[in-house]
Design a protein around this motif. Structure first.
Motif, short mmCIF file in Angstrom:
data_model
loop_
_atom_site.label_atom_id
_atom_site.label_comp_id
_atom_site.label_asym_id
_atom_site.label_seq_id
_atom_site.Cartn_x
_atom_site.Cartn_y
_atom_site.Cartn_z
N LEU A 44 0.82 -0.83 0.23
CA LEU A 44 -0.27 0.20 -0.16
C LEU A 44 0.48 1.55 -0.07
N GLY A 45 2.46 0.73 -0.14
CA GLY A 45 2.97 2.44 -0.04
C GLY A 45 3.44 3.00 1.01
N VAL A 46 2.97 2.42 2.16
CA VAL A 46 3.39 2.81 3.65
C VAL A 46 4.63 2.99 3.96
N LEU A 47 4.98 1.52 3.51
CA LEU A 47 6.50 0.80 3.79
C LEU A 47 7.45 1.85 3.53
N GLY A 48 7.40 2.25 2.19
CA GLY A 48 8.45 3.00 1.55
C GLY A 48 8.41 4.36 2.26
N ARG A 49 7.37 5.06 2.56
CA ARG A 49 6.90 6.91 3.23
C ARG A 49 7.80 6.39 4.15
N TYR A 50 7.93 5.10 5.17
CA TYR A 50 8.31 5.51 6.12
C TYR A 50 9.27 4.99 6.63
N LEU A 51 10.43 4.22 5.38
CA LEU A 51 11.70 4.27 5.12
C LEU A 51 11.83 4.27 3.91
N PRO A 52 11.59 5.13 3.88
CA PRO A 52 12.60 6.26 2.83
C PRO A 52 13.28 5.05 1.98
N ALA A 53 14.21 4.51 2.69
CA ALA A 53 15.90 3.90 1.41
C ALA A 53 14.60 2.18 0.62
N PHE A 54 14.61 2.63 1.48
CA PHE A 54 12.80 0.75 1.46
C PHE A 54 11.95 1.49 -0.13
N GLY A 55 11.91 2.42 -0.20
CA GLY A 55 11.34 2.90 -1.04
C GLY A 55 12.13 2.91 -2.17
N ARG A 56 13.25 3.38 -1.92
CA ARG A 56 14.40 3.91 -2.71
C ARG A 56 14.40 2.34 -4.03
N VAL A 57 14.25 1.37 -3.28
CA VAL A 57 14.25 -0.07 -3.50
C VAL A 57 12.94 -0.53 -4.38
N ALA A 58 11.72 -0.07 -4.63
CA ALA A 58 10.43 -0.49 -4.80
C ALA A 58 10.91 -0.39 -6.01
N GLY A 59 10.80 -2.06 -6.75
CA GLY A 59 11.10 -2.45 -8.08
C GLY A 59 11.68 -2.51 -9.25
N ARG A 60 12.59 -2.14 -8.22
CA ARG A 60 14.29 -2.39 -8.23
C ARG A 60 14.74 -3.89 -8.55
N MET A 61 15.19 -3.95 -10.44
CA MET A 61 15.65 -5.59 -10.93
C MET A 61 16.96 -5.28 -10.60
N GLN A 62 17.23 -6.59 -10.59
CA GLN A 62 19.42 -6.59 -10.63
C GLN A 62 19.29 -7.06 -12.45
N TYR A 63 19.99 -7.14 -12.68
CA TYR A 63 19.91 -7.05 -14.39
C TYR A 63 20.85 -9.25 -14.60
N ASP A 64 20.02 -9.89 -13.96
CA ASP A 64 20.67 -10.80 -14.17
C ASP A 64 19.49 -11.85 -13.93
N LEU A 65 20.20 -13.51 -13.54
CA LEU A 65 19.53 -14.34 -13.67
C LEU A 65 19.35 -15.36 -12.32
N PHE A 66 20.36 -15.18 -11.56
CA PHE A 66 19.94 -15.79 -10.42
C PHE A 66 19.15 -14.62 -9.30
N HIS A 67 18.60 -13.21 -9.07
CA HIS A 67 18.05 -13.02 -8.54
C HIS A 67 16.80 -12.37 -9.16
N VAL A 68 15.58 -14.02 -9.18
CA VAL A 68 14.27 -13.56 -9.73
C VAL A 68 13.23 -12.40 -9.60
N TYR A 69 13.59 -12.05 -7.73
CA TYR A 69 12.19 -10.88 -7.88
C TYR A 69 13.34 -9.88 -7.93
#
Length: 860
Positions: A411-436
């Motif tokens: 619901l977007g609350v955690l990313g607001r309360y912890l801005p550092a978490f908000g910055r990694v929301a939707g951040r993918m890593q361009y490899d085949l190891f991390h699927v999330y």
């Protein structure tokens, strides 16, 4: 076919397409690009209808589907409906064929149906897909009265009345989402059909049209069903998705809806993204934009589906929970619509109430809307408010904290309360190891941690349930999981940066110095246990002693073990297996013993050899082997065997050697103590190239080597063991494999010369798009051998090819630890030359050149 018309139409379309591509690349709004393409195609279709078909009387030409709603992507089909009665259809057959052939020859891809109004109504009544496509019909040529007649026929209460239409489309949506594992976070997402994709927006629009008679979703605002912020968000995220789909069509050169690795980097460049640094690539920025848009579409889709359902069922009676909240229709609702505005702390209270009432189906749509509009209230002042901090800590300590944090993130609350978490929301890593994405991986890790308290977790994690009750404060482990990857994408060491974030959070939220140190230490060293287990020889007491010194105490070992297990299992559904489970359990047990014994009480080699001999002797005596026979076999066992192998392994090897024919190879295969693997023992004349021959054979049999220990007996025989997993599922069925494997290896080792050639296989499509730079490092160890680490891109048969290089260079392999992380190989070898001496500088240079040639050849 009139060639002049086709040539003119084809040229016009090509020129218009080129102009549209230029406008798109120059940043023109994607809605304008799609609308202009629709106008261009309209003109050519209408021209063909007039000039090639002669505008047949009695027929009306309609655009339907995506073309009908003027959402025409570069390589989308041109869906047409030729509407008229049977006589008109029959009379115009030849004209229709000429018309359609002209469109194809001009470069368009028409899909068509020829029906009367009655036929359309009958088809729509039978098929929801047809009924849906007809909702977007518009007139291209002919009488508008024909469309009016069609709309009147489709409005019949017998043809998908509103509730039946809603239920049918919602079920379609659920089934479609299920095909994509109910997640938008796929490495190669489908922009059109995947969860949170364009089809979800289309589905909402179709529902709105059927239920409320509106033409667009935005018109729901006039009915009080869509807030202004929600409408703006839908428009914004539609533009993100539509731009990606448009660019993808042009980059692929065809109708392609999957954002495959083949196109991701090219598309990112075309859309104007640029690499910021090695941990924030252009493609990662583009994919983060996609994942965030898809997540927002899913969030708003849930709200609208709930409102649509309520419009059909009517208001439900509410059950009051407290002064602030109630339950209506199974959904948690804020009693005062302005409640969040009056007291923003209710944004946190909401999750405590939700957690305390597990019977609640979810959040009421009006409350979800109010929450979304109140997110800006979670600012620096809110985060510094002592009452807010206290309530957040209370949420961390509740029984289902992982689920609470997942709801807050969704619901977007955690990313607001912890801005550092908000910055990694939707951040993918361009490899085949991390699927999330980073945020989704974090939430999976938290759920894994929470699962450790349940006895059912024993089926997947052997020790976690046993260790969990010993945790002094489980919330500290959750904090370690929450912060362990929170600094990814910034550049620099994410473990160190994340530890700083964790320390700051704990200090600000009133945690004790000891608790703060533990959480920060966990984040900083969250990779240490995984690295030690998978890259080092954990049978070596020095390795255990070094790791034990890092850990220092039993409590840290418990916390780090649980975080490591949760992290590995949360990286990819395919990554966790029984082999890794036992590997980490072995490291945990050995480290716990070292800590209990005391870090200063080092077990010396002579003592270890004596202990191993006595334990192995006891096992063999129990098997009925006499002392004299044991000693005869052990005459050829060097001290190294008793240092590197466990007593049970030594006993197994001894029994096998006792039955071997002199000078003949003997291969033993058994299930490994770590379930899901096989242990292979090779007793054979220790000819150079033995390692290469064994690995080539294992590769041909579809087995992955994950660990190898190479020992030579005093009589020149190999005492080598290999731990193997299935190359496909990473699980070996002992009954299916053991006998076949022993026979195949025995045949290979009986041949002279040994067959060391590796089988070359095609590289999987996904691997072709990743290039891990070759990195080879050498160092000499105290045993007088050269240690070599190899980092490069994985591919089928790589280990067998590397072993062949060792053979060609006349090198001996004494130890090997094999690890693969997605597309990245990280292998470690102990090598010597043919005289058992460390590799010279010249030999190292030649080996590096040969390995580079093998790796480069695999890229072709």
């Amino acid at each position: 076919m009139p060639a002049p018309w086709v040539d003119t139409a084809r040229t016009t379309l090509q020129q218009a397409t080129a102009a549209l591509e230029r406008a798109f690349d120059d940043g023109a709004p994607v809605a304008e690009v799609l609308l202009e393409r629709c106008r261009v195609v309209d003109a050519q279709v209408q021209s063909a209808w007039s000039e090639l078909a002669g505008a047949p009387p009695g027929l009306t030409l309609l655009a339907i589907g995506g073309y009908g709603r003027r959402e025409l992507y570069p390589h989308s089909d041109i869906d047409l409906l030729l509407l008229g009665e049977a006589e008109a259809q029959q009379a115009a057959q030849a004209a229709i064929q000429t018309f359609l052939a002209g469109l194809w020859d001009a470069g368009l891809q028409p899909g068509h149906a020829v029906r009367s109004v009655a036929q359309c109504a009958a088809a729509a009544a039978e098929d929801l897909t047809i009924a849906t496509a007809l909702l977007d019909a518009r007139v291209l040529a002919g009488e508008s009265a024909a469309l009016e007649a069609l709309e009147a026929a489709l409005a019949s209460p017998e043809i998908w009345p509103p509730k039946a239409f809603f239920d049918g489309k919602r079920e379609e949506l659920r089934q479609r989402h299920a095909r994509y594992n109910d997640t938008a976070y796929n490495l190669e997402p489908n922009i059109k059909e995947g969860p949170g994709g364009l089809r979800d927006l289309h589905t909402l629009a179709w529902m709105a049209k059927r239920l409320f008679g509106v033409r667009t979703l935005c018109e729901l605002g006039e009915l009080g069903l869509l807030g202004a912020d929600e409408a703006a968000t839908l428009e914004r995220e539609y533009a993100v998705l539509a731009r990606l789909r448009t660019g993808l069509h042009w980059v692929a050169g065809r109708r392609e809806e999957r954002l495959l690795f083949d196109y991701q980097t090219t598309l990112a460049r075309r859309l104007g993204f640029r690499d910021e640094h090695s941990e924030n690539l252009a493609v990662e920025q583009m994919m983060q934009g996609y994942f965030r848009a898809a997540a927002m579409v899913l969030r708003l889709s849930g709200r609208l589906l709930q409102r649509f359902e309520e419009s059909l069922t009517g208001p439900c009676p509410a059950t009051v929970i407290d002064d602030d909240f109630e339950v209506a229709g199974g959904y948690l609702r804020l009693r005062d619509p302005q409640g969040f505005e009056r007291d923003p702390l209710r944004l946190l209270d909401l999750f405590a109430v939700w957690q305390a009432h597990p019977e609640v189906r979810g959040l009421h749509s009006t409350t979800a809307q109010a929450l979304g509009e109140a997110l800006d209230a979670i600012d620096e002042r809110f985060r510094n408010e002592p009452r807010a901090r206290a309530r957040f800590v209370q949420l961390l300590r509740c029984p289902d904290a992982a689920e609470v944090l997942a709801r807050m993130a969704h619901l977007g609350v955690l990313g607001r309360y912890l801005p550092a978490f908000g910055r990694v929301a939707g951040r993918m890593q361009y490899d085949l190891f991390h699927v999330y994405t980073v945020d989704q991986h974090t939430l999976v890790v938290l759920r894994n941690i929470q699962s450790f308290r349940d006895a059912s977790s024993r089926q997947r994690f052997s020790l976690a349930y046993e260790i969990w009750p010993r945790l002094r404060k489980p919330e500290l482990l959750l904090l370690g999981g929450l912060f362990h990857d929170i600094a990814k994408g910034r550049g620099g060491d994410h473990s160190t940066l994340g530890a700083e974030e964790a320390r700051r959070f704990c200090r600000d939220h009133g945690f004790s110095a000891a608790d703060t140190d533990l959480v920060a230490w966990l984040v900083e060293h969250h990779l240490a246990m995984s690295t030690t287990a998978q890259r080092e020889d954990i049978a070596d007491p020095e390795v255990i002693a070094r790791f034990a010194r890092l850990v220092g105490e039993r409590e840290r070992l418990d916390y780090l073990y649980l975080l490591t297990v949760a992290d590995i299992a949360g990286t990819s559904p395919k990554l966790w297996n029984a082999w890794k489970d036992r590997l980490l359990a072995d490291l945990y047990g050995a480290t716990r013993f070292a800590l209990r014994r005391g870090l200063r009480n080092v077990v010396h080699a002579a003592e270890r050899i004596a202990e191993a001999r006595e334990e192995a002797r006891a096992i063999l005596l129990a098997h009925g082997m006499d002392e004299a026979r044991i000693e005869r076999v052990w005459e050829e066992f060097p001290d190294e065997s008793f240092l590197r192998y466990r007593p049970a392994q030594i006993a197994w090897q001894t029994l096998g050697i006792a039955e071997a024919e002199p000078g003949r190879p003997r291969v033993l295969v058994r299930p490994h103590p770590r379930p899901g693997a096989l242990e292979v023992f090779v007793y054979s004349p220790d000819t150079d190239g033995l390692f290469a021959a064994v690995t080539a054979t294992l590769d041909r049999l579809g087995l992955n080597v994950v660990e190898a220990r190479v020992v030579t007996s005093t009589r020149g025989m190999s005492l080598d063991t290999f731990q193997v997993l299935d190359a496909g599922s990473e699980f070996v069925s002992p009954e299916r494999r053991a006998a076949t494997l022993a026979e195949s290896l025995t045949r290979t080792l009986s041949r002279r010369p040994l067959e060391v050639s590796a089988v070359r296989r095609a590289i999987p499509r996904q691997l072709r798009h990743f290039r891990v730079p070759l990195k080879v490092e050498f160092s000499d160890n105290v045993a007088g051998r050269t240690e070599m680490s190899l980092v490069c891109t994985d591919r089928p048969g790589l280990l067998a090819q590397v072993a062949a290089v060792f053979r060609a260079a006349r090198l001996r392999v004494h130890d090997a630890r094999i690890a693969t992380f997605g597309e990245r190989v990280e292998d470690f070898f102990q090598l010597s030359d043919e005289h058992d001496a460390p590799l010279s500088e010249a030999a190292r240079a030649e080996l590096l050149e040969a390995l580079a040639a093998v790796v480069d050849a695999g890229r072709g």
